[in-house]
Design a protein around this motif. Structure first.
Motif, PDB file in Angstrom:
ATOM      1  N   ASP A 134      39.932  46.124  27.695  1.00 58.26           N
ATOM      2  CA  ASP A 134      41.336  46.535  27.733  1.00 58.26           C
ATOM      3  C   ASP A 134      42.025  45.796  28.884  1.00 58.26           C
ATOM      4  N   PHE A 135      42.909  44.877  28.547  1.00 59.18           N
ATOM      5  CA  PHE A 135      43.606  44.083  29.554  1.00 59.18           C
ATOM      6  C   PHE A 135      45.037  44.572  29.795  1.00 59.18           C
ATOM      7  N   SER A 136      45.344  45.786  29.397  1.00 58.33           N
ATOM      8  CA  SER A 136      46.699  46.303  29.626  1.00 58.33           C
ATOM      9  C   SER A 136      46.889  46.639  31.096  1.00 58.33           C
ATOM     10  N   GLY A 137      48.146  46.799  31.501  1.00 63.29           N
ATOM     11  CA  GLY A 137      48.441  47.114  32.892  1.00 63.29           C
ATOM     12  C   GLY A 137      48.419  45.892  33.786  1.00 63.29           C
ATOM     13  N   LYS A 138      48.537  46.128  35.068  1.00 67.25           N
ATOM     14  CA  LYS A 138      48.538  45.029  36.045  1.00 67.25           C
ATOM     15  C   LYS A 138      47.114  44.505  36.204  1.00 67.25           C
ATOM     16  N   LEU A 139      46.958  43.187  36.096  1.00 63.54           N
ATOM     17  CA  LEU A 139      45.599  42.665  36.178  1.00 63.54           C
ATOM     18  C   LEU A 139      45.538  41.284  36.815  1.00 63.54           C
ATOM     19  N   ALA A 140      44.356  41.001  37.352  1.00 70.34           N
ATOM     20  CA  ALA A 140      44.034  39.689  37.917  1.00 70.34           C
ATOM     21  C   ALA A 140      42.784  39.183  37.233  1.00 70.34           C
ATOM     22  N   LEU A 141      42.798  37.908  36.856  1.00 69.61           N
ATOM     23  CA  LEU A 141      41.638  37.255  36.238  1.00 69.61           C
ATOM     24  C   LEU A 141      41.067  36.276  37.249  1.00 69.61           C
ATOM     25  N   VAL A 142      39.770  36.392  37.536  1.00 71.92           N
ATOM     26  CA  VAL A 142      39.142  35.562  38.559  1.00 71.92           C
ATOM     27  C   VAL A 142      38.209  34.559  37.909  1.00 71.92           C
ATOM     28  N   ILE A 143      38.426  33.281  38.211  1.00 75.16           N
ATOM     29  CA  ILE A 143      37.627  32.192  37.658  1.00 75.16           C
ATOM     30  C   ILE A 143      36.877  31.500  38.789  1.00 75.16           C
ATOM     31  N   GLY A 144      35.576  31.330  38.621  1.00 78.30           N
ATOM     32  CA  GLY A 144      34.765  30.691  39.647  1.00 78.30           C
ATOM     33  C   GLY A 144      34.543  29.216  39.386  1.00 78.30           C
ATOM     34  N   ALA A 145      33.904  28.578  40.351  1.00 75.08           N
ATOM     35  CA  ALA A 145      33.624  27.151  40.255  1.00 75.08           C
ATOM     36  C   ALA A 145      32.581  26.878  39.185  1.00 75.08           C
ATOM     37  N   GLU A 146      32.679  25.684  38.588  1.00 74.09           N
ATOM     38  CA  GLU A 146      31.679  25.300  37.596  1.00 74.09           C
ATOM     39  C   GLU A 146      30.314  25.186  38.254  1.00 74.09           C
ATOM     40  N   GLY A 147      29.313  25.696  37.556  1.00 75.27           N
ATOM     41  CA  GLY A 147      27.962  25.628  38.091  1.00 75.27           C
ATOM     42  C   GLY A 147      27.666  26.803  38.999  1.00 75.27           C
ATOM     43  N   GLU A 148      28.476  26.975  40.036  1.00 75.90           N
ATOM     44  CA  GLU A 148      28.240  28.039  41.014  1.00 75.90           C
ATOM     45  C   GLU A 148      28.761  29.390  40.550  1.00 75.90           C
ATOM     46  N   GLY A 149      29.826  29.395  39.784  1.00 74.45           N
ATOM     47  CA  GLY A 149      30.421  30.656  39.377  1.00 74.45           C
ATOM     48  C   GLY A 149      31.109  31.350  40.543  1.00 74.45           C
ATOM     49  N   LEU A 150      31.251  32.650  40.441  1.00 78.70           N
ATOM     50  CA  LEU A 150      31.910  33.426  41.492  1.00 78.70           C
ATOM     51  C   LEU A 150      30.968  33.615  42.675  1.00 78.70           C
ATOM     52  N   ARG A 151      31.524  33.543  43.886  1.00 81.90           N
ATOM     53  CA  ARG A 151      30.729  33.865  45.069  1.00 81.90           C
ATOM     54  C   ARG A 151      30.320  35.343  45.031  1.00 81.90           C
ATOM     55  N   ARG A 152      29.239  35.670  45.689  1.00 85.25           N
ATOM     56  CA  ARG A 152      28.709  37.035  45.661  1.00 85.25           C
ATOM     57  C   ARG A 152      29.758  38.055  46.090  1.00 85.25           C
ATOM     58  N   LEU A 153      30.444  37.808  47.207  1.00 86.55           N
ATOM     59  CA  LEU A 153      31.411  38.777  47.706  1.00 86.55           C
ATOM     60  C   LEU A 153      32.590  38.929  46.755  1.00 86.55           C
ATOM     61  N   VAL A 154      33.051  37.816  46.193  1.00 91.12           N
ATOM     62  CA  VAL A 154      34.152  37.873  45.223  1.00 91.12           C
ATOM     63  C   VAL A 154      33.712  38.664  43.994  1.00 91.12           C
ATOM     64  N   ARG A 155      32.519  38.399  43.531  1.00 91.87           N
ATOM     65  CA  ARG A 155      31.965  39.103  42.371  1.00 91.87           C
ATOM     66  C   ARG A 155      31.918  40.612  42.624  1.00 91.87           C
ATOM     67  N   GLU A 156      31.477  40.982  43.811  1.00 91.44           N
ATOM     68  CA  GLU A 156      31.358  42.403  44.148  1.00 91.44           C
ATOM     69  C   GLU A 156      32.715  43.088  44.249  1.00 91.44           C
ATOM     70  N   LYS A 157      33.742  42.343  44.582  1.00 90.54           N
ATOM     71  CA  LYS A 157      35.085  42.911  44.710  1.00 90.54           C
ATOM     72  C   LYS A 157      35.731  43.167  43.345  1.00 90.54           C
ATOM     73  N   CYS A 158      35.268  42.497  42.301  1.00 94.43           N
ATOM     74  CA  CYS A 158      35.862  42.666  40.975  1.00 94.43           C
ATOM     75  C   CYS A 158      35.576  44.060  40.439  1.00 94.43           C
ATOM     76  N   ASP A 159      36.545  44.624  39.713  1.00 95.02           N
ATOM     77  CA  ASP A 159      36.329  45.914  39.073  1.00 95.02           C
ATOM     78  C   ASP A 159      35.353  45.792  37.913  1.00 95.02           C
ATOM     79  N   VAL A 160      35.506  44.708  37.145  1.00 94.70           N
ATOM     80  CA  VAL A 160      34.664  44.500  35.970  1.00 94.70           C
ATOM     81  C   VAL A 160      34.367  43.003  35.845  1.00 94.70           C
ATOM     82  N   LEU A 161      33.128  42.688  35.461  1.00 94.42           N
ATOM     83  CA  LEU A 161      32.773  41.317  35.108  1.00 94.42           C
ATOM     84  C   LEU A 161      32.767  41.208  33.591  1.00 94.42           C
ATOM     85  N   VAL A 162      33.385  40.157  33.079  1.00 94.15           N
ATOM     86  CA  VAL A 162      33.480  39.985  31.628  1.00 94.15           C
ATOM     87  C   VAL A 162      32.948  38.614  31.236  1.00 94.15           C
ATOM     88  N   LYS A 163      32.527  38.506  29.987  1.00 94.74           N
ATOM     89  CA  LYS A 163      31.990  37.240  29.496  1.00 94.74           C
ATOM     90  C   LYS A 163      32.708  36.804  28.227  1.00 94.74           C
TER      91      LYS A 163
END
Length: 240
Positions: free
Chosen positions: A179-208
């Motif tokens: 459900d992407f309704s409401g105010k939202l931020a989409l976080v994209i990480g670097a190729e290969g490395e993906g999201l940094r650990r701390l950034v990943r932990e700050k996200c409410d949900v990880l999606v694929k």
């Protein structure tokens, strides 16, 4: 700064940032007429000289000197959403240092209705002619801002009731069931490395993004485009 490529140069002319345009000999007359109708001075040079000037052959036969691209402020992004009467849709980039990926994400974000892009100061490609060329003029319309610390910025967004979704290939949740309704931020990480650990932990949900081929990862800019499309489609459906 030397800006090259037809769309970026035309956007800069429309924005009043160009007085003179350098055109390679042999460019079609229809494009030259279009430039002259925009009331800019047109000078001609050889393609070889133009190649050497900008360090690439991917200039499409046109170069203009403009002021360096300037970063917007985060407030510009919030004001854009408010002025449109829309819930915030912001793209956060974690370590996108390839200028072509950066430019392509800016282009997708503008086309698909995001209100802005935010990068961390020391973990991003600069706003360069390559970024502007790849973005095809989108940098003239979409606010692109910097933050000193992306994890802290995510905390501030969450305090403002913005839901934060991080893109991760190994995530359990499918974007098609999110459900992407409401105010939202989409976080994209670097190729290969993906999201940094701390950034990943700050996200409410990880999606694929579901994939079925043997190659299991997508180019960062392609992934951003798919995620943005699904988010805007989902939001439009929820408003009906």
């Amino acid at each position: 700064m030397l800006l090259y490529g037809r769309n970026p140069v035309l956007e800069a002319i429309a924005d009043g940032r160009v007085a003179e345009v350098l055109v390679a000999r042999g460019v079609e007359e229809s494009f030259i007429r279009e430039l002259k109708e925009l009331d800019v001075l047109v000078r001609f040079t050889s393609r070889i000289e133009m190649d050497q000037m900008v360090g690439t052959t991917q200039h499409q036969g046109v170069v203009a000197e403009v002021e360096d691209l300037k970063w917007a402020s985060v407030d510009d992004i919030f004001e854009r959403a408010e002025s449109r009467g829309e819930p915030l849709l912001i793209v956060l980039l974690d370590g996108i240092t390839d200028p072509r990926n950066f430019g392509a994400i800016i282009r997708s974000a503008e086309v698909l209705g995001a209100h802005g892009v935010v990068v961390e100061e020391r973990r991003s490609a600069p706003l360069s002619p390559v970024v502007a060329k790849t973005a095809a003029g989108a940098v003239a319309y979409l606010p692109v801002a910097q933050t000193k610390n992306l994890p802290r910025f995510i905390d501030a967004l969450k305090e403002d009731n913005v839901w934060v979704y991080g893109a991760a290939g190994e995530a359990a949740q499918d974007i098609g069931r999110t459900d992407f309704s409401g105010k939202l931020a989409l976080v994209i990480g670097a190729e290969g490395e993906g999201l940094r650990r701390l950034v990943r932990e700050k996200c409410d949900v990880l999606v694929k993004i579901p994939t079925s081929g043997r190659v299991q990862s997508l180019n960062a800019s392609v992934a951003a485009g798919i995620l943005l499309y699904e988010a805007t489609r989902n939001r439009a459906r929820s408003e009906q």
